[in-house]
Motif scaffolding. Structure first.
Motif, PDB file in Angstrom:
ATOM      1  N   LYS A   1       6.155   6.848  49.026  1.00 32.16           N
ATOM      2  CA  LYS A   1       4.931   6.070  48.833  1.00 32.16           C
ATOM      3  C   LYS A   1       3.721   6.821  49.386  1.00 32.16           C
ATOM      4  O   LYS A   1       2.581   6.519  49.024  1.00 32.16           O
ATOM      5  CB  LYS A   1       5.061   4.717  49.533  1.00 32.16           C
ATOM      6  N   ASN A   2       3.976   7.804  50.252  1.00 34.28           N
ATOM      7  CA  ASN A   2       2.889   8.575  50.868  1.00 34.28           C
ATOM      8  C   ASN A   2       2.554   9.852  50.106  1.00 34.28           C
ATOM      9  O   ASN A   2       1.741  10.657  50.561  1.00 34.28           O
ATOM     10  CB  ASN A   2       3.262   8.931  52.302  1.00 34.28           C
ATOM     11  N   ILE A   3       3.179  10.048  48.960  1.00 32.16           N
ATOM     12  CA  ILE A   3       2.871  11.206  48.122  1.00 32.16           C
ATOM     13  C   ILE A   3       1.439  11.111  47.607  1.00 32.16           C
ATOM     14  O   ILE A   3       0.958  10.034  47.235  1.00 32.16           O
ATOM     15  CB  ILE A   3       3.860  11.277  46.922  1.00 32.16           C
ATOM     16  N   GLN A   4       0.764  12.278  47.588  1.00 27.74           N
ATOM     17  CA  GLN A   4      -0.626  12.328  47.135  1.00 27.74           C
ATOM     18  C   GLN A   4      -0.794  13.392  46.051  1.00 27.74           C
ATOM     19  O   GLN A   4       0.034  14.304  45.913  1.00 27.74           O
ATOM     20  CB  GLN A   4      -1.547  12.670  48.317  1.00 27.74           C
ATOM     21  N   THR A   5      -1.874  13.286  45.309  1.00 27.49           N
ATOM     22  CA  THR A   5      -2.213  14.311  44.324  1.00 27.49           C
ATOM     23  C   THR A   5      -2.338  15.671  45.016  1.00 27.49           C
ATOM     24  O   THR A   5      -2.955  15.783  46.070  1.00 27.49           O
ATOM     25  CB  THR A   5      -3.544  13.965  43.631  1.00 27.49           C
ATOM     26  N   GLY A   6      -1.717  16.694  44.418  1.00 29.82           N
ATOM     27  CA  GLY A   6      -1.760  18.040  44.992  1.00 29.82           C
ATOM     28  C   GLY A   6      -0.571  18.372  45.867  1.00 29.82           C
ATOM     29  O   GLY A   6      -0.455  19.504  46.350  1.00 29.82           O
ATOM     30  N   ASP A   7       0.321  17.401  46.072  1.00 30.30           N
ATOM     31  CA  ASP A   7       1.501  17.647  46.901  1.00 30.30           C
ATOM     32  C   ASP A   7       2.534  18.467  46.140  1.00 30.30           C
ATOM     33  O   ASP A   7       2.677  18.356  44.915  1.00 30.30           O
ATOM     34  CB  ASP A   7       2.144  16.324  47.333  1.00 30.30           C
ATOM     35  N   CYS A   8       3.292  19.259  46.886  1.00 29.63           N
ATOM     36  CA  CYS A   8       4.434  19.993  46.335  1.00 29.63           C
ATOM     37  C   CYS A   8       5.643  19.728  47.223  1.00 29.63           C
ATOM     38  O   CYS A   8       5.631  20.060  48.411  1.00 29.63           O
ATOM     39  CB  CYS A   8       4.147  21.493  46.278  1.00 29.63           C
ATOM     40  N   ILE A   9       6.676  19.117  46.642  1.00 30.82           N
ATOM     41  CA  ILE A   9       7.905  18.837  47.373  1.00 30.82           C
ATOM     42  C   ILE A   9       8.888  19.957  47.060  1.00 30.82           C
ATOM     43  O   ILE A   9       9.159  20.251  45.894  1.00 30.82           O
ATOM     44  CB  ILE A   9       8.499  17.471  46.986  1.00 30.82           C
ATOM     45  N   VAL A  10       9.422  20.580  48.115  1.00 24.90           N
ATOM     46  CA  VAL A  10      10.299  21.738  47.944  1.00 24.90           C
ATOM     47  C   VAL A  10      11.725  21.366  48.288  1.00 24.90           C
ATOM     48  O   VAL A  10      11.996  20.781  49.346  1.00 24.90           O
ATOM     49  CB  VAL A  10       9.830  22.907  48.845  1.00 24.90           C
TER      50      VAL A  10
ATOM     51  N   ILE B   1      10.041   9.949  42.654  1.00 24.55           N
ATOM     52  CA  ILE B   1       8.571   9.899  42.761  1.00 24.55           C
ATOM     53  C   ILE B   1       7.979   9.186  41.561  1.00 24.55           C
ATOM     54  O   ILE B   1       7.085   8.325  41.692  1.00 24.55           O
ATOM     55  CB  ILE B   1       7.997  11.314  42.897  1.00 24.55           C
ATOM     56  N   GLU B   2       8.479   9.494  40.366  1.00 26.40           N
ATOM     57  CA  GLU B   2       7.878   8.920  39.158  1.00 26.40           C
ATOM     58  C   GLU B   2       8.208   7.442  38.992  1.00 26.40           C
ATOM     59  O   GLU B   2       7.464   6.724  38.326  1.00 26.40           O
ATOM     60  CB  GLU B   2       8.311   9.722  37.937  1.00 26.40           C
ATOM     61  N   ARG B   3       9.290   6.981  39.611  1.00 26.95           N
ATOM     62  CA  ARG B   3       9.596   5.550  39.544  1.00 26.95           C
ATOM     63  C   ARG B   3       8.564   4.718  40.302  1.00 26.95           C
ATOM     64  O   ARG B   3       8.457   3.507  40.092  1.00 26.95           O
ATOM     65  CB  ARG B   3      11.001   5.277  40.091  1.00 26.95           C
ATOM     66  N   GLY B   4       7.797   5.368  41.180  1.00 32.03           N
ATOM     67  CA  GLY B   4       6.718   4.668  41.865  1.00 32.03           C
ATOM     68  C   GLY B   4       5.530   4.393  40.974  1.00 32.03           C
ATOM     69  O   GLY B   4       4.600   3.674  41.350  1.00 32.03           O
ATOM     70  N   ARG B   5       5.505   4.973  39.771  1.00 30.78           N
ATOM     71  CA  ARG B   5       4.491   4.731  38.744  1.00 30.78           C
ATOM     72  C   ARG B   5       3.073   5.118  39.158  1.00 30.78           C
ATOM     73  O   ARG B   5       2.097   4.603  38.631  1.00 30.78           O
ATOM     74  CB  ARG B   5       4.499   3.254  38.330  1.00 30.78           C
ATOM     75  N   LYS B   6       2.968   6.056  40.100  1.00 36.92           N
ATOM     76  CA  LYS B   6       1.643   6.526  40.507  1.00 36.92           C
ATOM     77  C   LYS B   6       1.420   7.995  40.172  1.00 36.92           C
ATOM     78  O   LYS B   6       0.275   8.419  40.035  1.00 36.92           O
ATOM     79  CB  LYS B   6       1.442   6.310  42.022  1.00 36.92           C
ATOM     80  N   HIS B   7       2.501   8.755  40.076  1.00 45.70           N
ATOM     81  CA  HIS B   7       2.372  10.199  39.876  1.00 45.70           C
ATOM     82  C   HIS B   7       3.388  10.685  38.843  1.00 45.70           C
ATOM     83  O   HIS B   7       4.479  10.136  38.719  1.00 45.70           O
ATOM     84  CB  HIS B   7       2.605  10.949  41.187  1.00 45.70           C
ATOM     85  N   LEU B   8       3.010  11.749  38.140  1.00 45.31           N
ATOM     86  CA  LEU B   8       3.925  12.490  37.278  1.00 45.31           C
ATOM     87  C   LEU B   8       4.132  13.875  37.887  1.00 45.31           C
ATOM     88  O   LEU B   8       3.201  14.455  38.459  1.00 45.31           O
ATOM     89  CB  LEU B   8       3.375  12.625  35.859  1.00 45.31           C
ATOM     90  N   CYS B   9       5.324  14.405  37.739  1.00 46.75           N
ATOM     91  CA  CYS B   9       5.683  15.648  38.420  1.00 46.75           C
ATOM     92  C   CYS B   9       5.963  16.785  37.445  1.00 46.75           C
ATOM     93  O   CYS B   9       6.771  16.637  36.524  1.00 46.75           O
ATOM     94  CB  CYS B   9       6.926  15.445  39.278  1.00 46.75           C
ATOM     95  N   SER B  10       5.308  17.916  37.676  1.00 45.80           N
ATOM     96  CA  SER B  10       5.743  19.166  37.064  1.00 45.80           C
ATOM     97  C   SER B  10       6.892  19.715  37.901  1.00 45.80           C
ATOM     98  O   SER B  10       7.037  19.365  39.080  1.00 45.80           O
ATOM     99  CB  SER B  10       4.602  20.183  37.037  1.00 45.80           C
ATOM    100  N   VAL B  11       7.718  20.570  37.304  1.00 48.47           N
ATOM    101  CA  VAL B  11       8.829  21.162  38.045  1.00 48.47           C
ATOM    102  C   VAL B  11       8.827  22.673  37.865  1.00 48.47           C
ATOM    103  O   VAL B  11       8.462  23.188  36.808  1.00 48.47           O
ATOM    104  CB  VAL B  11      10.195  20.587  37.613  1.00 48.47           C
ATOM    105  N   VAL B  12       9.216  23.389  38.915  1.00 46.81           N
ATOM    106  CA  VAL B  12       9.344  24.843  38.874  1.00 46.81           C
ATOM    107  C   VAL B  12      10.604  25.226  39.644  1.00 46.81           C
ATOM    108  O   VAL B  12      10.761  24.843  40.803  1.00 46.81           O
ATOM    109  CB  VAL B  12       8.119  25.541  39.503  1.00 46.81           C
ATOM    110  N   TYR B  13      11.502  25.944  38.970  1.00 44.09           N
ATOM    111  CA  TYR B  13      12.681  26.477  39.646  1.00 44.09           C
ATOM    112  C   TYR B  13      13.137  27.727  38.910  1.00 44.09           C
ATOM    113  O   TYR B  13      12.715  28.012  37.780  1.00 44.09           O
ATOM    114  CB  TYR B  13      13.798  25.437  39.742  1.00 44.09           C
TER     115      TYR B  13
END
Length: 572
Positions: free
Chosen positions: A238-247, A261-273
């Motif tokens: 719930k404390n995720i903000q715009t510009g965050d990167c979770i590793v 994160i996306e189930r919170g309906r506030k943010h969409l996530c790009s992914v890189v691996y």
């Protein structure tokens, strides 16, 4: 979901199984001679040491690797000036080195990733400095170019340059790829050689270069923008903000966190691996960087540590442990710094970077790592050249490449500044190709190819490529793959299969640049790679809670020419 299907059944000495059709294998027809021709170095060694009537070859110690600087006579004839640009991530060290490259009459940039080579080629061409792009899988030549941007494995040690840049030079200590950086360090013939990386590499480089007589200058850099370690963990998504990167450090965890994160309906996530195609990684990063995009959070592996310019406000470690292929271990100081340093990039929308952990228990390791200097590198990687393997094989004519490499690597003599690269994957390939009637040079070529033998589909692809090459001397895609369809994957397992297919196509393209006549379908393979990339991106953009995702227009069924649905798979 489309899946990879091999036409012929083959169980290798490593137990890699293929997929069987009813038709029998044709009798093997040797394709003995490589179309690449003999290398000059081998010819010279042969003249000096090889003759039926004397035993000088037996007196010459091909196992002696104590003086690798002597392997590069072109560089040794030049009085090189070495400039070490060292400092933390986001300190401007590479920027200053590239400015020197840009102003030089000729030069080469050597990077650890295709993404970095692409970025430098683009930058130089935009600055009206014609620059070729050369990686294992691409050749983009520009008229009048006297500059090149290459992946480090493609570094040319026979040409002369005014200026050369080797990026992330601390990777010479990498167990698997370090030997390529050592080769670039010792072998590139340039008036000025600029090395960019971690200060931990400086003493080792100075020691390695003592026998060369090169003139060495060290420039230290400080970080251009603040990096602030948080005293509190994230605690909740719930404390995720715009510009965050979770590793995190597994593909499964990346998609798990993205979903949470996306189930919170506030943010969409790009992914890189790492196993994402490079083009897909770039486009995912572009979406995240775009302030107008809905994808305002990034979930990534340590693949973000280099190669991508990212507008990250805060790095959040979901864990401070990773599986390194052998064991689950704590992140090293260097790994923590490399990843954490991606926050608050100079000139981005977030001038101050922040770093924290998901859980409070991980904060002490994070803080101590950021305060500690990286451990000094003690050794650089080495791997024997084909010339040495070839000459050593003449002393053991009845041994296959696997046994030759195994014996060579076990008995090689090294100085205290070097180690032999971990070549477990190479030995797996050697075991596969050893049973085939092809030349030693061609076997070596397959051994050093970019194949992931841990990936079943990739290992099957290499096996079939090598078999067809040995049998017919030519490898056509339509003979390797069964015609079928490609579709947007609907599950994570289907996505993983598509990523593996992309690896196989990438391998074909790599081989086509080295055995051009024998792998003639480069354009077809490249086009299918592009389709794989688009389908993967389509999945990533659909994999979220948005009601109307932005998607590229693709036909619902794309004729791949060689892929079939999951249901047609038959395992041995």
């Amino acid at each position: 979901m489309a899946a990879f299907l091999l036409r012929h059944r083959q169980v290798s000495t490593l137990g890699v199984s293929g997929i069987l059709k009813a038709d029998k294998l044709d009798p093997c027809r040797p394709h003995v001679e490589s179309r690449l021709g003999a290398r000059a170095g081998v010819c010279n060694l042969l003249r000096e040491y090889s003759t039926c009537n004397d035993n000088r070859a037996h007196k010459f110690d091909f196992l002696d690797l104590t003086c690798p600087h002597a392997w590069y006579p072109v560089a040794r004839r030049k009085n090189r000036k070495i400039f070490l640009h060292v400092g933390p991530t986001n300190s401007g060290k590479t920027y200053h080195a590239l400015k020197q490259l840009e102003s030089s009459p000729s030069g080469v940039y050597c990077g650890p990733l295709r993404l970095l080579a692409w970025e430098v080629a683009k930058r130089l061409n935009k600055a009206n400095v014609p620059c070729d792009l050369i990686t294992g899988q691409e050749r983009e030549e520009v008229n009048g170019a006297k500059h090149k941007a290459v992946t480090v494995e493609m570094a040319d040690v026979t040409s002369n340059y005014s200026c050369a840049v080797v990026d992330e030079i601390q990777m010479l200590g990498c167990m698997t790829r370090g030997f390529s950086f050592t080769r670039a360090l010792l072998g590139i013939s340039a008036d000025e050689l600029h090395l960019c990386g971690d200060p931990a590499a400086v003493p080792l480089i100075q020691e390695i270069l003592k026998p060369t007589g090169d003139d060495i200058h060290v420039q230290y850099y400080e970080r251009l923008s603040p990096l602030v370690p948080s005293q509190k963990p994230l605690g909740s998504f719930k404390n995720i903000q715009t510009g965050d990167c979770i590793v995190t450090f597994s593909r499964r965890e990346i998609y798990k966190l993205k979903g949470q994160i996306e189930r919170g309906r506030k943010h969409l996530c790009s992914v890189v691996y790492g196993s994402l195609p490079p083009e897909t990684r770039t486009r995912q990063a572009t979406m995240f960087n775009d302030a107008s995009s809905e994808f305002d959070v990034l979930v990534a592996s340590d693949a973000i540590g280099m190669g991508l310019n990212l507008n990250i406000s805060r790095i959040i470690f979901s864990t401070m442990k990773k599986f390194d292929g052998v064991e689950m271990r704590d992140l090293t100081i260097s790994e923590v710094k490399q990843i954490a340093g991606r926050a608050g990039r100079y000139g981005s929308d977030f001038p101050v970077g922040e770093v924290t952990c998901l859980y409070a228990d991980d904060l002490p390791l994070l803080h101590s790592s950021l305060k500690s200097p990286s451990p000094i590198l003690e050794c650089a990687g080495l791997f024997p050249t084909f010339d040495l393997i070839f000459m050593y094989s003449r002393l053991h004519p009845k041994k296959g490449l696997y046994r030759i490499m195994e014996h060579f690597l076990e008995n090689a003599k090294l100085s205290e500044n070097y180690f032999i690269a971990n070549c477990e994957e190479m030995l797996k390939v050697a075991a596969v190709v050893d049973v085939l009637p092809i030349s030693l040079h061609d076997k070596y070529l397959f051994v050093i190819s970019p194949v992931d033998m841990r990936d079943e589909i990739s290992s099957q692809g290499l096996t079939q490529f090598a078999q067809n090459y040995a049998q017919k001397g030519i490898v056509r895609l339509k003979e390797i793959f069964t015609p079928g369809t490609l579709q947007v994957p609907k599950t994570e397992s289907a996505l993983k299969e598509l990523e593996s297919i992309h690896k196989v196509l990438d391998l074909y393209v790599w081989l086509s640049f080295r055995l051009e006549d024998s792998f003639p379908d480069r354009e077809l393979a490249a086009s299918q790679k592009a389709i794989c990339g688009l389908l993967i991106e389509e999945f990533l953009e659909r994999f979220g809670w948005q009601k109307q995702p932005k998607t590229r227009k693709l036909p619902s069924r794309v004729n791949s020419g060689f892929l079939v649905s999951k249901e047609t798979w038959q395992y041995v």
